[in-house]
Design a protein around this motif. Structure first.
Motif, PDB file in Angstrom:
ATOM      1  N   UNK A  37      40.802  32.315  43.792  1.00 43.88           N
ATOM      2  CA  UNK A  37      39.719  33.385  42.153  1.00 43.88           C
ATOM      3  C   UNK A  37      39.927  34.310  42.028  1.00 43.88           C
ATOM      4  N   UNK A  38      40.185  35.562  41.640  1.00 46.33           N
ATOM      5  CA  UNK A  38      40.169  37.211  41.602  1.00 46.33           C
ATOM      6  C   UNK A  38      38.864  36.790  40.309  1.00 46.33           C
ATOM      7  N   UNK A  39      37.825  37.791  40.822  1.00 45.22           N
ATOM      8  CA  UNK A  39      36.417  38.114  40.394  1.00 45.22           C
ATOM      9  C   UNK A  39      36.815  39.253  39.711  1.00 45.22           C
ATOM     10  N   UNK A  40      35.759  40.068  37.987  1.00 47.51           N
ATOM     11  CA  UNK A  40      36.016  41.592  37.751  1.00 47.51           C
ATOM     12  C   UNK A  40      36.152  41.874  39.015  1.00 47.51           C
ATOM     13  N   UNK A  41      35.037  42.297  39.380  1.00 48.79           N
ATOM     14  CA  UNK A  41      35.012  42.655  41.210  1.00 48.79           C
ATOM     15  C   UNK A  41      34.903  41.946  42.030  1.00 48.79           C
ATOM     16  N   UNK A  42      34.456  42.210  43.846  1.00 48.59           N
ATOM     17  CA  UNK A  42      34.519  41.371  44.744  1.00 48.59           C
ATOM     18  C   UNK A  42      33.077  41.368  45.137  1.00 48.59           C
ATOM     19  N   UNK A  43      31.925  42.452  44.537  1.00 53.81           N
ATOM     20  CA  UNK A  43      30.784  42.543  45.022  1.00 53.81           C
ATOM     21  C   UNK A  43      29.918  42.591  44.533  1.00 53.81           C
ATOM     22  N   UNK A  70      39.693  43.336  43.510  1.00 59.51           N
ATOM     23  CA  UNK A  70      39.010  44.396  43.531  1.00 59.51           C
ATOM     24  C   UNK A  70      38.118  45.314  43.443  1.00 59.51           C
ATOM     25  N   UNK A  71      37.020  46.377  44.154  1.00 56.70           N
ATOM     26  CA  UNK A  71      35.570  46.575  44.597  1.00 56.70           C
ATOM     27  C   UNK A  71      35.158  47.365  43.470  1.00 56.70           C
ATOM     28  N   UNK A  72      36.068  47.640  41.949  1.00 52.92           N
ATOM     29  CA  UNK A  72      35.834  48.503  40.846  1.00 52.92           C
ATOM     30  C   UNK A  72      36.097  47.257  40.008  1.00 52.92           C
ATOM     31  N   UNK A  73      35.506  47.328  38.754  1.00 49.09           N
ATOM     32  CA  UNK A  73      35.633  46.716  37.436  1.00 49.09           C
ATOM     33  C   UNK A  73      36.896  47.367  36.135  1.00 49.09           C
ATOM     34  N   UNK A  74      37.639  48.315  36.465  1.00 47.68           N
ATOM     35  CA  UNK A  74      38.798  49.016  36.253  1.00 47.68           C
ATOM     36  C   UNK A  74      39.403  47.210  35.279  1.00 47.68           C
ATOM     37  N   UNK A  75      39.909  48.433  33.931  1.00 52.87           N
ATOM     38  CA  UNK A  75      41.091  47.210  32.987  1.00 52.87           C
ATOM     39  C   UNK A  75      41.863  46.512  34.036  1.00 52.87           C
ATOM     40  N   UNK A  76      42.909  47.539  35.412  1.00 50.74           N
ATOM     41  CA  UNK A  76      43.793  47.076  35.889  1.00 50.74           C
ATOM     42  C   UNK A  76      43.997  46.746  36.856  1.00 50.74           C
ATOM     43  N   UNK A  77      42.567  46.891  37.747  1.00 51.08           N
ATOM     44  CA  UNK A  77      41.850  47.014  39.263  1.00 51.08           C
ATOM     45  C   UNK A  77      43.071  45.205  39.670  1.00 51.08           C
ATOM     46  N   UNK A  78      42.363  44.648  38.953  1.00 50.02           N
ATOM     47  CA  UNK A  78      43.188  42.690  39.569  1.00 50.02           C
ATOM     48  C   UNK A  78      44.938  43.169  39.302  1.00 50.02           C
ATOM     49  N   UNK A  89      52.826  32.455  45.886  1.00 50.13           N
ATOM     50  CA  UNK A  89      53.035  31.148  45.817  1.00 50.13           C
ATOM     51  C   UNK A  89      51.935  30.277  45.499  1.00 50.13           C
ATOM     52  N   UNK A  90      50.765  30.365  45.234  1.00 43.69           N
ATOM     53  CA  UNK A  90      49.605  29.748  45.071  1.00 43.69           C
ATOM     54  C   UNK A  90      49.455  28.842  44.072  1.00 43.69           C
ATOM     55  N   UNK A  91      48.999  27.583  43.939  1.00 44.18           N
ATOM     56  CA  UNK A  91      48.937  26.822  42.827  1.00 44.18           C
ATOM     57  C   UNK A  91      48.360  26.788  41.743  1.00 44.18           C
ATOM     58  N   UNK A  92      47.156  28.125  41.769  1.00 40.27           N
ATOM     59  CA  UNK A  92      46.302  28.338  40.713  1.00 40.27           C
ATOM     60  C   UNK A  92      45.828  29.520  41.012  1.00 40.27           C
ATOM     61  N   UNK A  93      45.621  30.565  40.029  1.00 33.00           N
ATOM     62  CA  UNK A  93      44.814  31.288  39.804  1.00 33.00           C
ATOM     63  C   UNK A  93      43.802  31.534  39.105  1.00 33.00           C
ATOM     64  N   UNK A  94      42.591  31.854  39.245  1.00 31.74           N
ATOM     65  CA  UNK A  94      40.696  31.458  38.758  1.00 31.74           C
ATOM     66  C   UNK A  94      40.613  32.885  38.304  1.00 31.74           C
ATOM     67  N   UNK A  95      41.105  33.801  37.638  1.00 32.84           N
ATOM     68  CA  UNK A  95      40.482  34.702  36.939  1.00 32.84           C
ATOM     69  C   UNK A  95      39.224  35.219  36.246  1.00 32.84           C
ATOM     70  N   UNK A  96      38.558  36.184  36.581  1.00 33.01           N
ATOM     71  CA  UNK A  96      37.615  36.705  35.701  1.00 33.01           C
ATOM     72  C   UNK A  96      37.845  37.904  34.935  1.00 33.01           C
ATOM     73  N   UNK A  97      38.825  37.627  33.337  1.00 42.27           N
ATOM     74  CA  UNK A  97      39.636  39.578  33.450  1.00 42.27           C
ATOM     75  C   UNK A  97      38.788  40.331  33.154  1.00 42.27           C
ATOM     76  N   UNK A  98      39.151  41.257  33.896  1.00 35.93           N
ATOM     77  CA  UNK A  98      38.454  42.785  33.153  1.00 35.93           C
ATOM     78  C   UNK A  98      39.056  43.527  31.695  1.00 35.93           C
ATOM     79  N   UNK A  99      40.434  43.276  31.685  1.00 34.80           N
ATOM     80  CA  UNK A  99      40.745  42.887  30.222  1.00 34.80           C
ATOM     81  C   UNK A  99      41.281  42.398  29.166  1.00 34.80           C
TER      82      UNK A  99
END
Length: 335
Positions: A37-43, A70-78, A89-99
């Motif tokens: 999981x890749x959140x917009x920002x980790x905290x 990332x700790x910030x929600x910048x457009x390219x921080x992820x 090579x994880x099987x899946x990525x789940x992301x809440x996109x900042x951009x």
């Protein structure tokens, strides 16, 4: 004696069939899937709740889950996290996109390496993922926010929106529908005076709230369709002369907002259960990675305790309608 024996045999057969059905449902998801999981920002408290829901689902289907971001929600921080996960090579990525666009080239690279990509909460352009797990229908969220603030304001006066980042896909889509709803004749005496951006940062959102109140002395309400912004705005107003004069509403978690509802700063706000959102996203990713679905409209998949879900247009899966929280029901929820 034959009838009881037949009944017992029938019950045994039904039990066996149910057991087979459960095994078949479980068998559609492979053991040991690596899902990140890749959140917009980790905290961000909202993101933490959503990610925890995802980790709970991954544990259910015996996968290997982790949260990086990332700790910030910048457009390219992820970007760096997505690139690292692609290398791993994880099987899946789940992301809440900042951009909506900044991540697409990197997510496309991940997919070209056989990694399944699911967006949730905040989407990318469709080329960047296979499934988007949405909280609720974007139109109903946006229109619902205006309907709620209008009720609080008596359909009259100036109000402002305190958003997250200028490029946040979900925020901008909701705001678009808020503006559409505002065109209706019953809102003719309401005026949206400003859209401010706190960048999903608590202190910046706090300062933006102060700025709105100074710039617009006749302000009657602030709508913050972001949990960070809503809590920050409520915190500022709760200790200011504007308490009781300026309504605060938007999207937030009950645990964040409970004290402000109890002290009268916030009369009502809305949200879905972010834990269930993450849970549903994890099951969507697992079914994709297992080959049970391909992300096509009309396909269905098992989502554990949330039951069977159907993929809609453009690969969208909807969790369900948001709940309105107020003093009468907020203590019934714990997230």
């Amino acid at each position: 004696m034959q009838r009881p024996l037949r009944a017992a045999a029938a019950a045994t057969l039904v039990g066996a069939l149910l057991g087979l059905a459960q095994v078949a449902g479980a068998a559609s998801i492979k053991d040991g899937l690596k899902i990140a999981f890749v959140p917009k920002q980790i905290n961000n408290p909202y993101e933490v709740t959503a990610d925890n829901g995802g980790m709970a689902a991954i544990k259910e289907f015996k996968g290997d889950g982790k949260v990086v971001g990332p700790s910030d929600a910048g457009a390219s921080s992820q970007v760096q996290y997505i690139n690292t996960l692609t290398t791993q090579r994880v099987n899946a990525i789940v992301v809440a996109a900042n951009d909506p666009n900044a991540l697409v080239p990197y997510l496309k690279r991940a997919m070209s390496n056989g990694i399944k990509v699911v967006t949730f909460d905040s989407d990318t352009a469709p080329a960047g993922r296979e499934i988007f797990v949405n909280q609720a229908n974007a139109e109903s969220i946006g229109r619902g926010q205006i309907q709620l603030v209008a009720k609080l304001m008596g359909n009259e006066g100036e109000f402002a929106i305190l958003s997250a980042t200028p490029n946040a896909t979900n925020q901008n889509t909701w705001i678009k529908w808020m503006k559409e709803e505002l065109k209706k004749p019953e809102y003719a005496k309401m005026k949206l005076v400003k859209i401010a951006y706190g960048n999903d940062d608590d202190q910046q959102s706090f300062v933006e709230t102060q700025g709105l109140l100074q710039a617009y002395p006749n302000l009657k309400a602030i709508v913050a369709p972001t949990s960070v912004g809503l809590a920050a705005a409520a915190r500022y107003i709760s200790s200011s002369p504007s308490k009781g004069k300026v309504d605060v509403t938007g999207l937030g978690t009950p645990n964040q907002m409970r004290e402000f509802v109890k002290n009268g700063t916030v009369k009502a706000f809305q949200l879905w259960d972010p834990g269930q959102l993450g849970y549903l996203a994890a099951y969507a990713a697992a079914n994709l990675a297992s080959g049970a679905i391909a992300g096509k409209p009309g396909e269905t998949f098992d989502a554990g305790k949330l039951g069977k879900r159907t993929i809609g247009k453009d690969g969208e899966v909807i969790l369900g309608p948001p709940t309105t929280f107020d003093a009468s029901n907020i203590d019934q929820f714990n997230f």
